[in-house]
Design an enzyme around this catalytic site. Structure first.
Site, PDB file in Angstrom:
ATOM      1  N   GLY A 132      -9.567  73.001 -80.270  1.00 49.24           N
ATOM      2  CA  GLY A 132      -9.792  71.577 -80.554  1.00 49.24           C
ATOM      3  C   GLY A 132      -9.748  70.706 -79.319  1.00 49.24           C
ATOM      4  O   GLY A 132      -9.466  71.165 -78.215  1.00 49.24           O
ATOM      5  N   GLY A 134      -8.090  68.923 -77.032  1.00 45.22           N
ATOM      6  CA  GLY A 134      -6.698  68.774 -76.638  1.00 45.22           C
ATOM      7  C   GLY A 134      -6.472  67.630 -75.665  1.00 45.22           C
ATOM      8  O   GLY A 134      -5.319  67.264 -75.380  1.00 45.22           O
ATOM      9  N   ARG A 135      -7.565  67.112 -75.141  1.00 46.94           N
ATOM     10  CA  ARG A 135      -7.418  65.984 -74.206  1.00 46.94           C
ATOM     11  C   ARG A 135      -8.651  65.089 -74.241  1.00 46.94           C
ATOM     12  O   ARG A 135      -8.993  64.439 -73.262  1.00 46.94           O
ATOM     13  CB  ARG A 135      -7.185  66.500 -72.798  1.00 46.94           C
ATOM     14  CG  ARG A 135      -8.203  67.537 -72.357  1.00 46.94           C
ATOM     15  CD  ARG A 135      -8.028  67.838 -70.914  1.00 46.94           C
ATOM     16  NE  ARG A 135      -8.824  68.982 -70.515  1.00 46.94           N
ATOM     17  CZ  ARG A 135      -9.007  69.336 -69.274  1.00 46.94           C
ATOM     18  NH1 ARG A 135      -8.468  68.636 -68.301  1.00 46.94           N
ATOM     19  NH2 ARG A 135      -9.728  70.378 -68.965  1.00 46.94           N
ATOM     20  N   LYS A 155     -12.605  62.121 -71.810  1.00 48.24           N
ATOM     21  CA  LYS A 155     -11.916  63.392 -71.542  1.00 48.24           C
ATOM     22  C   LYS A 155     -10.811  63.122 -70.536  1.00 48.24           C
ATOM     23  O   LYS A 155     -11.074  62.569 -69.463  1.00 48.24           O
ATOM     24  CB  LYS A 155     -12.912  64.418 -70.996  1.00 48.24           C
ATOM     25  CG  LYS A 155     -12.288  65.780 -70.711  1.00 48.24           C
ATOM     26  CD  LYS A 155     -13.372  66.823 -70.514  1.00 48.24           C
ATOM     27  CE  LYS A 155     -12.805  68.135 -70.026  1.00 48.24           C
ATOM     28  NZ  LYS A 155     -13.861  69.121 -69.817  1.00 48.24           N
ATOM     29  N   ASP A 167      -1.132  68.838 -71.347  1.00 45.55           N
ATOM     30  CA  ASP A 167      -0.593  67.477 -71.248  1.00 45.55           C
ATOM     31  C   ASP A 167      -1.601  66.396 -71.635  1.00 45.55           C
ATOM     32  O   ASP A 167      -1.315  65.213 -71.523  1.00 45.55           O
ATOM     33  CB  ASP A 167      -0.073  67.225 -69.826  1.00 45.55           C
ATOM     34  CG  ASP A 167      -1.167  67.417 -68.780  1.00 45.55           C
ATOM     35  OD1 ASP A 167      -2.333  67.636 -69.164  1.00 45.55           O
ATOM     36  OD2 ASP A 167      -0.849  67.341 -67.579  1.00 45.55           O
ATOM     37  N   ARG A 233     -19.393  72.601 -81.784  1.00 51.70           N
ATOM     38  CA  ARG A 233     -19.507  73.876 -81.070  1.00 51.70           C
ATOM     39  C   ARG A 233     -19.520  75.023 -82.080  1.00 51.70           C
ATOM     40  O   ARG A 233     -19.169  74.809 -83.241  1.00 51.70           O
ATOM     41  CB  ARG A 233     -18.278  74.064 -80.161  1.00 51.70           C
ATOM     42  CG  ARG A 233     -18.083  72.932 -79.173  1.00 51.70           C
ATOM     43  CD  ARG A 233     -16.644  72.384 -79.250  1.00 51.70           C
ATOM     44  NE  ARG A 233     -16.525  71.122 -78.498  1.00 51.70           N
ATOM     45  CZ  ARG A 233     -16.307  71.053 -77.214  1.00 51.70           C
ATOM     46  NH1 ARG A 233     -16.130  72.159 -76.527  1.00 51.70           N
ATOM     47  NH2 ARG A 233     -16.249  69.884 -76.592  1.00 51.70           N
ATOM     48  N   ASP A 303     -16.049  78.331 -78.001  1.00 53.04           N
ATOM     49  CA  ASP A 303     -15.704  76.911 -78.135  1.00 53.04           C
ATOM     50  C   ASP A 303     -16.449  76.074 -77.093  1.00 53.04           C
ATOM     51  O   ASP A 303     -16.441  74.844 -77.160  1.00 53.04           O
ATOM     52  CB  ASP A 303     -14.195  76.683 -78.001  1.00 53.04           C
ATOM     53  CG  ASP A 303     -13.619  77.314 -76.756  1.00 53.04           C
ATOM     54  OD1 ASP A 303     -13.783  78.529 -76.581  1.00 53.04           O
ATOM     55  OD2 ASP A 303     -13.027  76.597 -75.937  1.00 53.04           O
ATOM     56  N   ASP A 313     -18.868  71.150 -71.448  1.00 55.46           N
ATOM     57  CA  ASP A 313     -17.589  71.509 -70.823  1.00 55.46           C
ATOM     58  C   ASP A 313     -17.752  72.184 -69.461  1.00 55.46           C
ATOM     59  O   ASP A 313     -17.504  73.385 -69.295  1.00 55.46           O
ATOM     60  CB  ASP A 313     -16.749  72.399 -71.750  1.00 55.46           C
ATOM     61  CG  ASP A 313     -16.176  71.607 -72.923  1.00 55.46           C
ATOM     62  OD1 ASP A 313     -16.517  70.416 -73.059  1.00 55.46           O
ATOM     63  OD2 ASP A 313     -15.393  72.176 -73.698  1.00 55.46           O
TER      64      ASP A 313
HETATM   65  P1  AMP Z   1     -11.701  74.164 -71.621  1.00 56.22           P
HETATM   66  O1  AMP Z   1     -11.434  75.456 -70.916  1.00 56.22           O
HETATM   67  O2  AMP Z   1     -11.596  72.950 -70.756  1.00 56.22           O
HETATM   68  O3  AMP Z   1     -12.970  74.185 -72.398  1.00 56.22           O
HETATM   69  O4  AMP Z   1     -10.491  73.990 -72.664  1.00 56.22           O
HETATM   70  C1  AMP Z   1     -10.101  74.958 -73.613  1.00 56.22           C
HETATM   71  C2  AMP Z   1      -9.124  74.337 -74.571  1.00 56.22           C
HETATM   72  O5  AMP Z   1      -7.943  73.922 -73.882  1.00 56.22           O
HETATM   73  C3  AMP Z   1      -9.630  73.094 -75.284  1.00 56.22           C
HETATM   74  O6  AMP Z   1      -9.094  73.113 -76.567  1.00 56.22           O
HETATM   75  C4  AMP Z   1      -9.057  71.975 -74.463  1.00 56.22           C
HETATM   76  O7  AMP Z   1      -8.922  70.785 -75.181  1.00 56.22           O
HETATM   77  C5  AMP Z   1      -7.697  72.544 -74.090  1.00 56.22           C
HETATM   78  N1  AMP Z   1      -7.169  71.940 -72.848  1.00 56.22           N
HETATM   79  C6  AMP Z   1      -7.571  72.166 -71.581  1.00 56.22           C
HETATM   80  N2  AMP Z   1      -6.841  71.439 -70.717  1.00 56.22           N
HETATM   81  C7  AMP Z   1      -5.952  70.730 -71.442  1.00 56.22           C
HETATM   82  C8  AMP Z   1      -4.926  69.784 -71.131  1.00 56.22           C
HETATM   83  N3  AMP Z   1      -4.659  69.420 -69.886  1.00 56.22           N
HETATM   84  N4  AMP Z   1      -4.229  69.257 -72.155  1.00 56.22           N
HETATM   85  C9  AMP Z   1      -4.478  69.607 -73.423  1.00 56.22           C
HETATM   86  N5  AMP Z   1      -5.428  70.480 -73.787  1.00 56.22           N
HETATM   87  C10 AMP Z   1      -6.154  71.050 -72.811  1.00 56.22           C
HETATM   88 MG    MG Z   2     -13.930  73.560 -73.746  1.00 56.39          MG
END
Ligand code: AMP
Ligand code: MG
Length: 549
Positions: A132, A134-135, A155, A167, A233, A303, A313
């Protein structure tokens, strides 16, 4: 009959133009979201403890307010085209307090509805369960003066129910890389989400261990404003299949077809079959465009595969410098799962997972039809990539022997460490009948490398023969090649330099990069002075990126 159709079409066009008369807004306080956003029709979880990690059920989104970044804020850069062409905004708004606060997450214009999207995904081949946003926060929808509907997303804008151990923040270096790549890819003809603005805080509040060395340091929080028609996605469906929520799965799929696939009859019985094929093909077309540019996504998990066929992403991605088929930009990808040459197969694997996610809403007959479609996809992507490479050489038709012909060029490039972008661009600059002339080759730094291979004269011979077979004149060859072979791509070393300057509050280079990539096929004097089309500096060799962002 035909004539009356054209008159009708012209009237319709005028009517549409009048309905959506182009209007540039220069006071951001007047800019509003369209209300309600279409996604409000889907189930939204409304948990008051919105920023606690939780397994969300029976919802596609969670309503979550942003957690604005604080401290002294600066606008690092904007994409002027994204502002004007998508958001109807005068780029001058970029430096206004309202707009900066908007990107920082502290000002939600009228009509907004801040949500985070629930999705799951396979990461590096393994089911990772709920991931999901997350940020990230989708703030609302905007219908622009052309009648296009866009979802605006921040983002790096704080924690959500999907933050897991993260975080909710993003740092300057990864945000800058994402913004530049989104916009550069758009201008390079790659289907992609867009990015409009990047704001950074002056306070170093975010802990990151950039190289996973055990020595974390504090970095400044940044937020990117991203734009896409929608952010669904493969993982958006997978989570519903895994959690056994078939009704919601059906609702979401029908919603996406109705709102984002106007060519598919949303009432047709075989709509899911048609949709599967459309999504599969658009994602494979996207991969073909990556292979044509030497672009490697880096983290092609399910995802990170958009249901709209858009590149999404941007993390530890890379554009290949000297050609190496197994190029891996992501320092955490030890096995090279997401290497450059594996992207087509990985996308096919992801599309298999897509079919699995749809299974609960398919009849047996529809499943069989989707299996049949899947059986065609391998050849589909192979042909697409072959056509992409032929076009990069000024050719259009696939002929017997082309696989070996293209392979020979890439083998020579790899063995001689010739540059991916430079070789194709320089091939367009030298006349085909001069390609074996050593003195000419010497003035083209990358071509000179391939030209030093013992197989080169033979390949040039074949190339001339192929051009003759298709009757391609020199003029046509060059004109075709110069619009598909860029002079500039966002190479990691260029981004590293722009990041180093931006860390010191000097945004000249990142802004220049955005200007250069507005027309990556045209010589830019300032880019030339910085060596952007020259041989990359030696320190660029083997540069890798971490996922820590
Ligand atoms: P990504 O590799 O950026 O596509 O992220 C994979 C997953 O990790 C997604 O669900 C993002 O929302 C979560 N995510 C990545 N970095 C962070 C962060 N700093 N805080 C919270 N969720 C994160
Ligand atoms: Mg992602």
């Amino acid at each position: 009959m035909r004539r009356s159709f054209f008159v009708f079409a012209a009237l319709l066009h005028d009517h549409k133009a009048a309905m959506f008369s182009s209007k540039i807004i220069s006071d951001f306080k007047e800019w509003k979201f369209h209300h309600p956003p279409s996604y409000a029709q889907l189930p939204i979880d409304r948990n008051p403890e919105y920023n606690q990690p939780v397994a969300v059920k029976n919802a596609v989104f969670s309503e979550v307010p942003t957690e604005p970044i604080t401290g002294k804020l600066s606008m690092v850069c904007v994409s002027e085209e994204a502002l004007t062409d998508i958001l109807d905004l005068d780029p001058k708004v970029a430096d206004t307090e309202e707009f900066i606060n908007f990107v920082a997450g502290s000002y939600l214009p009228e009509g907004g509805l801040s949500v985070s999207h629930r999705y799951g995904g396979y990461q590096f081949g393994y089911w990772a369960d709920q991931l999901g946003d997350g940020r990230a926060h989708i703030l609302g929808e905007y219908i622009n003066s052309k009648g296009e509907r866009w979802q605006l997303q921040l983002k790096g804008s704080g924690e959500t129910p999907y933050s897991r151990f993260g975080d909710g923040r993003a740092v300057l270096r990864s945000s800058l890389r994402e913004l530049v790549a989104s916009e550069a890819c758009f201008h390079l003809g790659v289907p992609t989400t867009r990015a409009a603005a990047l704001v950074v805080s002056a306070d170093p509040t975010v802990w990151r261990d950039k190289t996973y060395s055990g020595r974390a340091r504090q970095e400044r929080a940044a937020v990117v404003l991203r734009l896409a028609p929608a952010w669904y996605r493969i993982g958006s469906l997978e989570i519903l299949q895994r959690r056994r929520e078939p009704e919601l799965l059906k609702t979401l799929v029908d919603f996406i077809i109705e709102h984002h696939f106007p060519k598919i009859d949303a009432t047709a019985e075989d709509r899911y079959v048609q949709w599967y094929e459309a999504v599969a093909r658009s994602n494979l077309d996207m991969v073909a465009s990556w292979q044509g540019l030497g672009f490697t996504h880096g983290v092609l998990n399910t995802d990170n595969v958009s249901l709209l066929g858009l590149t999404i992403d941007y993390g530890p991605y890379g554009f290949i410098d000297h050609y190496y088929q197994h190029y891996v930009p992501n320092s955490s990808d030890d096995g090279g799962r997401y290497a450059f040459n594996r992207q087509p197969d990985i996308m096919l694997w992801n599309l298999e997972k897509f079919a699995e996610a749809l299974a609960p809403i398919l009849t047996e007959d529809q499943m069989k039809k989707i299996q049949d479609i899947r059986g065609t996809l391998d050849q589909y992507i192979k042909d697409k990539i072959m056509k992409t490479y032929l076009l990069k050489l000024g050719l259009q038709e696939i002929k017997d022997g082309d696989i070996a012909f293209i392979k020979q060029l890439f083998d020579m490039m790899q063995d001689k460490m010739a540059d991916f972008t430079g070789t194709f661009r320089q091939l367009a600059k030298v006349n085909a009948d001069k390609l074996d002339d050593e003195s000419l080759l010497e003035s083209h730094w990358s071509l000179a490398k391939v030209g030093g291979d013992s197989r080169w004269p033979d390949w040039v011979q074949k190339y001339r023969q192929r051009l003759e077979e298709e009757n391609v004149s020199e003029e046509v060859r060059k004109s075709r090649m110069l619009v598909v072979n860029p002079l500039y791509v966002p190479r990691n070393w260029m981004l590293q330099e722009a990041i180093a300057d931006a860390e010191k509050d000097d945004y000249h280079k990142v802004r220049l990069l955005l200007k250069v990539f507005k027309n990556p096929y045209k010589v830019n004097e300032e880019a030339e002075k910085l060596g952007y089309s020259a041989q990359p500096p030696s320190w660029a060799y083997g540069l890798k990126l971490s996922c820590s962002s």
